[in-house]
Motif scaffolding. Sequence first.
Motif, short mmCIF file in Angstrom:
data_model
loop_
_atom_site.label_atom_id
_atom_site.label_comp_id
_atom_site.label_asym_id
_atom_site.label_seq_id
_atom_site.Cartn_x
_atom_site.Cartn_y
_atom_site.Cartn_z
N VAL A 68 0.79 -1.27 -0.07
CA VAL A 68 0.20 -0.01 -0.01
C VAL A 68 0.90 1.26 0.01
O VAL A 68 0.48 2.23 -0.71
N ILE A 69 1.78 1.12 0.90
CA ILE A 69 2.69 2.45 0.92
C ILE A 69 3.56 2.41 -0.38
O ILE A 69 3.75 3.59 -0.93
N ALA A 70 4.02 1.47 -1.09
CA ALA A 70 4.68 1.74 -2.70
C ALA A 70 3.92 2.12 -3.61
O ALA A 70 4.13 2.95 -4.54
N GLN A 71 2.49 1.71 -3.44
CA GLN A 71 1.47 2.10 -4.53
C GLN A 71 1.27 3.88 -4.19
O GLN A 71 1.05 4.47 -5.25
N ARG A 72 1.29 4.19 -2.88
CA ARG A 72 1.07 5.71 -2.84
C ARG A 72 2.48 6.32 -3.15
O ARG A 72 2.38 7.43 -3.76
N LEU A 73 3.50 5.71 -3.00
CA LEU A 73 4.74 6.55 -3.55
C LEU A 73 4.92 6.66 -4.93
O LEU A 73 5.15 7.82 -5.61
N ARG A 74 4.50 5.44 -5.73
CA ARG A 74 4.37 5.66 -7.10
C ARG A 74 3.37 6.54 -7.50
O ARG A 74 3.69 7.55 -8.65
N ALA A 75 2.43 6.44 -7.06
CA ALA A 75 1.30 7.58 -7.41
C ALA A 75 1.50 9.00 -6.98
O ALA A 75 1.46 10.01 -8.05
N ALA A 76 2.22 9.28 -6.18
CA ALA A 76 2.89 10.62 -5.86
C ALA A 76 3.84 11.09 -6.86
O ALA A 76 4.09 12.19 -7.18
N GLY A 77 4.68 9.86 -6.82
CA GLY A 77 6.08 10.17 -7.80
C GLY A 77 5.31 10.47 -9.29
O GLY A 77 5.62 11.61 -9.77
N ARG A 78 4.56 9.91 -9.89
CA ARG A 78 3.97 10.05 -11.09
C ARG A 78 3.04 11.22 -11.11
O ARG A 78 3.13 11.92 -12.13
N GLY A 79 2.50 11.65 -10.12
CA GLY A 79 1.73 12.72 -10.20
C GLY A 79 2.40 14.11 -9.69
O GLY A 79 1.86 15.19 -9.69
N ASP A 80 3.76 13.96 -9.65
CA ASP A 80 4.57 15.13 -9.55
C ASP A 80 4.24 15.99 -8.15
O ASP A 80 4.31 17.29 -8.19
N PHE A 81 3.83 15.23 -7.12
CA PHE A 81 3.56 16.12 -5.90
C PHE A 81 5.05 16.39 -5.24
O PHE A 81 5.79 15.51 -5.24
N VAL A 82 5.09 17.41 -4.81
CA VAL A 82 5.95 17.48 -3.41
C VAL A 82 5.53 16.65 -2.34
O VAL A 82 4.64 16.47 -2.09
N ILE A 83 6.56 15.70 -1.90
CA ILE A 83 6.24 14.69 -0.76
C ILE A 83 6.94 14.80 0.55
O ILE A 83 8.09 15.12 0.45
N ALA A 84 6.36 14.83 1.60
CA ALA A 84 6.99 14.57 2.71
C ALA A 84 6.62 13.29 3.20
O ALA A 84 5.63 12.67 3.24
N LEU A 85 7.77 12.81 3.63
CA LEU A 85 7.91 11.32 4.21
C LEU A 85 8.04 11.33 5.74
O LEU A 85 8.74 12.07 6.43
N TYR A 86 7.02 10.69 6.61
CA TYR A 86 6.77 10.88 8.08
C TYR A 86 7.45 9.31 8.29
O TYR A 86 7.52 8.60 7.64
N ASN A 87 7.86 9.26 9.42
CA ASN A 87 8.59 7.99 9.89
C ASN A 87 9.43 7.06 8.99
O ASN A 87 9.33 6.04 8.73
N PRO A 88 10.51 7.97 8.38
CA PRO A 88 11.23 7.52 7.57
C PRO A 88 12.26 6.32 7.64
O PRO A 88 12.58 5.38 6.84
N LYS A 89 12.55 6.31 9.01
CA LYS A 89 13.62 5.27 9.39
C LYS A 89 13.78 4.94 11.00
O LYS A 89 13.34 6.05 11.83
N SER A 90 13.83 3.75 11.52
CA SER A 90 14.06 3.67 12.94
C SER A 90 15.02 2.68 12.98
O SER A 90 15.82 2.17 12.04
N GLY A 91 15.66 2.33 14.32
CA GLY A 91 16.55 1.37 14.39
C GLY A 91 16.05 0.06 13.92
O GLY A 91 17.08 -0.64 13.30
N ARG A 92 15.06 -0.43 13.64
CA ARG A 92 14.66 -1.75 13.26
C ARG A 92 14.37 -1.56 11.68
O ARG A 92 14.30 -2.42 10.91
N ARG A 93 13.63 -0.47 11.16
CA ARG A 93 13.24 -0.17 9.96
C ARG A 93 14.23 0.72 9.38
O ARG A 93 14.11 1.71 9.19
#
Length: 449
Positions: free
Chosen positions: A142-167
Amino acid sequence: MVGFGPGATEHMTYRARAAIAEADVVIGYSTYIKLVQDLLVGKEIIRKGMTEEIDRCVEAYEQACQGKTVALISSGDIGIYGMAGPTYEVLLQAGWTPESEIRVEVIPGASALNACASLVGAPLTHDFCSISLSDLLTPWPVIAQRLRAAGRGDFVIALYNPKSGRRTQQIVEAQRLLLEYRDPGTPVAVVKSAYRRRQNIQLVTLKTMADQDIGMLTTVLIGNSSTFMRAGLMVTPRGYTNKYEGLTGDTKPGEQAGRSLTLGLGGWHEFVQIHLQTHPDHSLRQVADHFDAPLAQILEAVAGTVEDNVLNGVLVRHFASEELERLLQEMRQWGKLRAVVRHGGSVAELLLHARDFSLKSGRLNLIHEHFHLHVDVSSLAHGWFVWQETRQAGIYFTDSHGDFVVSFLLTKNGEGQWSAEEWKSFYSALTTIGTKTFKKMETEEKAHE
């Protein structure tokens, strides 16, 4: 429910401060409690851990049921990746309604989005979206689908929770997906702990984004195709240069102040038609590629030409997908056809005969000695008659997204002409199933007679 902004008191609203002051009990994640510690003197404080969001909601409700005024606090805006959503879920599940004795107020605060943006310039001046990379509760597809849609739609994108100790790989995968649509040099701001003691800002590019110091307190702002970096500032233009010369000059030819662009909704079809007139060698698919638009949008624009007029030797008319069975009966007279099927970057062209088609179990089937063709009818949202004066005559099908699915085109004889009988059958289908007739087409039909 109180959103208190980035954490510094000067960025907290008056209502947020007042709500905390009015509260008997303050509930929050331990880090949030620390950020507003100076406002909590004399209050009952209930701290909860990172993964105890639902416990906070339940505790707030139970405390309120005892007649206490409760402030459930969150940094940023409590409704943006915050506690407002799960709290309402808990309340509604417990039978609470807005008419209940317990009164609920959501107090907005400055989110990480605009807090981080304010530190790096003006990256959110045009359309933007936010996507959380946390897959703790959201499936990665679901996240990947949203990333692709935002990328193709040429949105400015804000990424929340981008990385943690485990992720650690989610930000790397997000970078890979966005590079399918964005230039590697696209400006990126990596902002950690905005307006807090350990604030850190890195202005980088999409190519190097994943190599930066990124953690759970980081928000990543990724520009669109027009975002630029200058003098240490990240700026996304609002679009004034589309209408005005040199940003502050007179309006450009054809444009009017206070009116939609010539390429706005009202003028879009006319703009496509003008492009076809000035580029008569372009196929309809090439026009779609030029505008980076689904093929159906181009077909709609051409189909919108004035009645009794053919646009530069091109005619397009829509027909309802419900007419498919009737159309197949007409197509049986069209003789040999050329079917074109596209998927991704692959194209298959098949020579077949329309009489071999069958419609069964929701599929358009053709069984041939050398190939099988099966088309799911439910994927055929729209059908189009397409005629280009000397190039092609046939039908196109597009899906619900407007993308090309398959076309069936008349083939020409050895002399480079359509046979009179097949042309007459095609014309008959267009005039009975299509929406309009055209004088120029009538002339062609008489000539074949």
